[in-house]
Design a protein around this motif. Structure first.
Motif, short mmCIF file in Angstrom:
data_model
loop_
_atom_site.label_atom_id
_atom_site.label_comp_id
_atom_site.label_asym_id
_atom_site.label_seq_id
_atom_site.Cartn_x
_atom_site.Cartn_y
_atom_site.Cartn_z
N VAL A 147 0.83 -1.22 0.00
CA VAL A 147 0.00 0.00 0.00
C VAL A 147 0.86 1.27 0.00
O VAL A 147 0.36 2.35 -0.30
CB VAL A 147 -1.00 0.05 1.18
CG1 VAL A 147 -2.11 -0.94 0.97
CG2 VAL A 147 -0.33 -0.18 2.52
N ARG A 148 2.14 1.16 0.34
CA ARG A 148 3.02 2.35 0.35
C ARG A 148 3.64 2.62 -1.00
O ARG A 148 3.75 3.74 -1.45
CB ARG A 148 4.14 2.16 1.37
CG ARG A 148 3.83 2.78 2.70
CD ARG A 148 4.98 2.66 3.64
NE ARG A 148 6.20 3.28 3.10
CZ ARG A 148 7.26 3.54 3.84
NH1 ARG A 148 7.25 3.23 5.11
NH2 ARG A 148 8.33 4.08 3.32
N ASN A 149 4.06 1.52 -1.65
CA ASN A 149 4.78 1.69 -2.91
C ASN A 149 4.61 0.43 -3.77
O ASN A 149 5.57 -0.31 -3.98
CB ASN A 149 6.26 1.97 -2.60
CG ASN A 149 7.08 2.11 -3.86
OD1 ASN A 149 6.53 2.32 -4.95
ND2 ASN A 149 8.39 2.00 -3.74
N PRO A 150 3.39 0.18 -4.26
CA PRO A 150 3.15 -1.09 -4.97
C PRO A 150 3.95 -1.21 -6.26
O PRO A 150 4.19 -2.32 -6.73
CB PRO A 150 1.64 -1.06 -5.26
CG PRO A 150 1.24 0.37 -5.16
CD PRO A 150 2.17 1.02 -4.19
N GLY A 151 4.37 -0.07 -6.81
CA GLY A 151 5.11 -0.09 -8.08
C GLY A 151 6.45 -0.79 -7.98
O GLY A 151 7.03 -1.16 -9.00
N GLN A 152 6.96 -1.03 -6.77
CA GLN A 152 8.26 -1.69 -6.62
C GLN A 152 8.17 -3.19 -6.93
O GLN A 152 9.18 -3.85 -7.13
CB GLN A 152 8.80 -1.51 -5.20
CG GLN A 152 8.04 -2.30 -4.14
CD GLN A 152 8.49 -1.99 -2.72
OE1 GLN A 152 9.52 -2.45 -2.29
NE2 GLN A 152 7.70 -1.20 -2.02
N PHE A 153 6.94 -3.73 -6.92
CA PHE A 153 6.79 -5.17 -7.12
C PHE A 153 6.49 -5.52 -8.58
O PHE A 153 5.72 -4.82 -9.24
CB PHE A 153 5.64 -5.72 -6.26
CG PHE A 153 5.86 -5.60 -4.78
CD1 PHE A 153 6.79 -6.41 -4.14
CD2 PHE A 153 5.15 -4.68 -4.04
CE1 PHE A 153 6.99 -6.30 -2.77
CE2 PHE A 153 5.34 -4.56 -2.67
CZ PHE A 153 6.27 -5.37 -2.04
N ASP A 154 7.07 -6.62 -9.00
CA ASP A 154 6.69 -7.19 -10.30
C ASP A 154 5.98 -8.52 -10.05
O ASP A 154 4.79 -8.67 -10.26
CB ASP A 154 7.93 -7.40 -11.18
CG ASP A 154 7.58 -8.10 -12.47
OD1 ASP A 154 6.87 -7.49 -13.29
OD2 ASP A 154 7.98 -9.28 -12.66
N THR A 155 6.73 -9.51 -9.52
CA THR A 155 6.15 -10.81 -9.20
C THR A 155 6.49 -11.14 -7.75
O THR A 155 7.63 -10.97 -7.33
CB THR A 155 6.73 -11.90 -10.13
OG1 THR A 155 6.55 -11.49 -11.48
CG2 THR A 155 6.05 -13.23 -9.91
N ILE A 156 5.48 -11.60 -7.02
CA ILE A 156 5.67 -12.00 -5.62
C ILE A 156 5.39 -13.50 -5.52
O ILE A 156 4.42 -13.98 -6.11
CB ILE A 156 4.68 -11.24 -4.70
CG1 ILE A 156 5.04 -9.75 -4.63
CG2 ILE A 156 4.62 -11.84 -3.30
CD1 ILE A 156 4.02 -8.90 -3.88
N VAL A 157 6.23 -14.23 -4.81
CA VAL A 157 5.92 -15.65 -4.56
C VAL A 157 5.92 -15.87 -3.05
O VAL A 157 6.79 -15.38 -2.34
CB VAL A 157 6.92 -16.59 -5.28
CG1 VAL A 157 8.33 -16.47 -4.74
CG2 VAL A 157 6.44 -18.04 -5.19
N THR A 158 4.90 -16.58 -2.58
CA THR A 158 4.81 -16.79 -1.13
C THR A 158 3.97 -18.02 -0.79
O THR A 158 3.35 -18.62 -1.65
CB THR A 158 4.27 -15.51 -0.44
OG1 THR A 158 4.43 -15.63 0.97
CG2 THR A 158 2.81 -15.26 -0.78
N GLU A 159 4.02 -18.38 0.48
CA GLU A 159 3.31 -19.60 0.91
C GLU A 159 1.81 -19.34 1.05
O GLU A 159 1.34 -18.21 0.87
CB GLU A 159 3.97 -20.16 2.19
CG GLU A 159 3.85 -19.26 3.41
CD GLU A 159 2.59 -19.56 4.19
OE1 GLU A 159 2.32 -20.72 4.46
OE2 GLU A 159 1.89 -18.60 4.54
N ASN A 160 1.07 -20.37 1.39
CA ASN A 160 -0.38 -20.37 1.30
C ASN A 160 -1.09 -19.27 2.12
O ASN A 160 -1.84 -18.45 1.58
CB ASN A 160 -0.87 -21.76 1.74
CG ASN A 160 -2.24 -22.09 1.22
OD1 ASN A 160 -2.96 -21.23 0.75
ND2 ASN A 160 -2.60 -23.36 1.30
#
Ligand code: NAD
Length: 357
Positions: A231-244
């Motif tokens: 919510v602060r800086n979403p533009g920094q992300f491209d792809t996120i991988v994480t657990e369930n």
């Protein structure tokens, strides 16, 4: 190419939005010389009404033999009171399990034409928002054992077990790297490695897998920080991988930022075989049968199916461009309506996209 696609309309607005997906498929088939053979099968409340089970064996068999599965949505007040083990949502969980779908891909994309629907300040969203959240779907605390509730020292205690094997982590990490490679080549692995042993293993294995993907920039982030950074800086992300569990929360957070639940598609993939492609929204019983539903999340799910299941990259792009063009021309369904735009129904929106194709 000939592809067999099982369509599971499900309940509520499911049949209406699936009819628009069919229009899209037909047009893409004509334009690119593919044959998409579709067959309809029951799931959810519709299946309970017809066969007393939310996932008939006949549906499972058809899905397993298909090249891909398109799903509308399941559930509704009609089935809310029935016994938990045969509720419509059970059908969805069961088909994911039957198809071995361990990776859930959820793009949260803000179309520039809908920027006013975004719930973040314009200066925060900046150039736009286009994040892919990849959630592990079959492991972690939701499925780990032992789990349960019991009485210890005279009081109730309850527990779940967030457990991952290295093979489970490795296969979802690979999906993360492969997906990032097709996008902006940046992967952020989200964990809680400062506290959780399971996250420490997660990080170790992700680092091992990274050796096979030197072209993808890997970063790590703790889940609490990731929730904040989205919510602060979403533009920094491209792809996120994480657990369930982390992915359940972060993918909803990323989605809600875009402000338009009727616009967001998803894909659930296994190691091989058919994937399941569906809008992230539910069956919207409040607007079912009124030609009010936004079919664009479903149409964009068709695009995901073409891109991720059939490697039909150009065909997928053409659909996404058509959706952008229709929005640019000012057409809106009720859920994304703004002053000065032209409101259309579900069927008309499907026609407009098909005409564009
Ligand atoms: P929902 O997503 O169905 O609806 C939430 C709100 O968004 C409603 O106001 C609805 O009208 C609106 N909405 C949703 N999709 C829309 C679309 N395409 N176009 C326009 N407006 C849209 O969530 P809910 O109300 O919490 O759940 C309704 C039923 O759906 C429940 O039975 C729930 O269990 C089920 N559900 C199913 C799935 C699924 O099949 N994957 C997911 C979530 C909820």
């Amino acid at each position: 190419m000939t592809k067999n696609i099982v369509i599971l309309p499900g309940d509520g607005i499911g049949p209406e939005i699936m009819a628009q997906a069919e229009k899209t498929l037909k047009k893409i088939g004509e334009r690119f010389g593919h044959q998409f053979k579709t067959s309809y099968h029951l799931i959810g409340g519709a299946a309970i009404d017809a066969c007393n089970t939310p996932l008939p064996q006949e549906t499972v068999d058809a899905c397993k033999q298909a090249d891909a599965v398109l799903l509308g949505a399941v559930g509704g007040p009609k089935w809310d009171a029935i016994e938990k083990s045969i509720r419509p949502e059970r059908g969805l969980l069961a088909i994911r399990k039957e198809l071995g779908l361990f990776a859930n891909l959820r793009p949260a994309k803000l179309f520039p034409e809908l920027k006013d629907a975004c719930c973040l300040r314009p200066d925060i969203v900046g150039q736009g928002l286009d994040v892919m959240v990849i959630r592990e779907l079959t492991g972690g605390a939701y499925f780990g054992t032992p789990k349960g509730q019991e009485v210890r020292d005279g009081e109730r205690v309850a527990y779940n077990n967030m457990i991952y094997s290295e093979s489970e982590i490795r296969r979802i990490a690979k999906v993360g790297f492969e997906t990032a490679r097709k996008r902006g080549k940046k992967l952020c692995s989200v964990d809680k490695a400062n506290v959780l042993d399971v996250s420490q293993l997660w990080r170790e294995v992700v680092l091992e897998v990274a050796k096979d993907y030197p072209d993808v920039e890997l970063t790590h982030m703790y889940v609490d920080n990731a929730a904040m950074q989205l919510v602060r800086n979403p533009g920094q992300f491209d792809t996120i991988v994480t657990e369930n569990l982390f992915g359940d929360i972060l993918s909803d957070e990323a989605a809600v930022i875009t402000g338009s639940i009727g616009m967001l598609p998803s894909a659930s993939l296994g190691a091989s075989g058919p994937g399941l492609y569906e809008p992230i929204h539910g069956s919207a019983p409040d607007i079912a049968g009124k030609d009010l539903a936004n079919p664009l999340a479903t149409i964009l799910s068709v695009a995901m199916m073409l891109r991720y299941q059939f490697a039909m990259v150009q065909e997928a792009q053409v659909i996404e461009d058509a959706v952008s063009a229709i929005l640019q021309e000012g057409y809106r369904t009720g859920d994304i309506m703004e002053p000065g735009k032209t409101q259309v129904g579900c069927a008309k929106m499907g026609d407009l996209v098909a005409e564009r194709l």
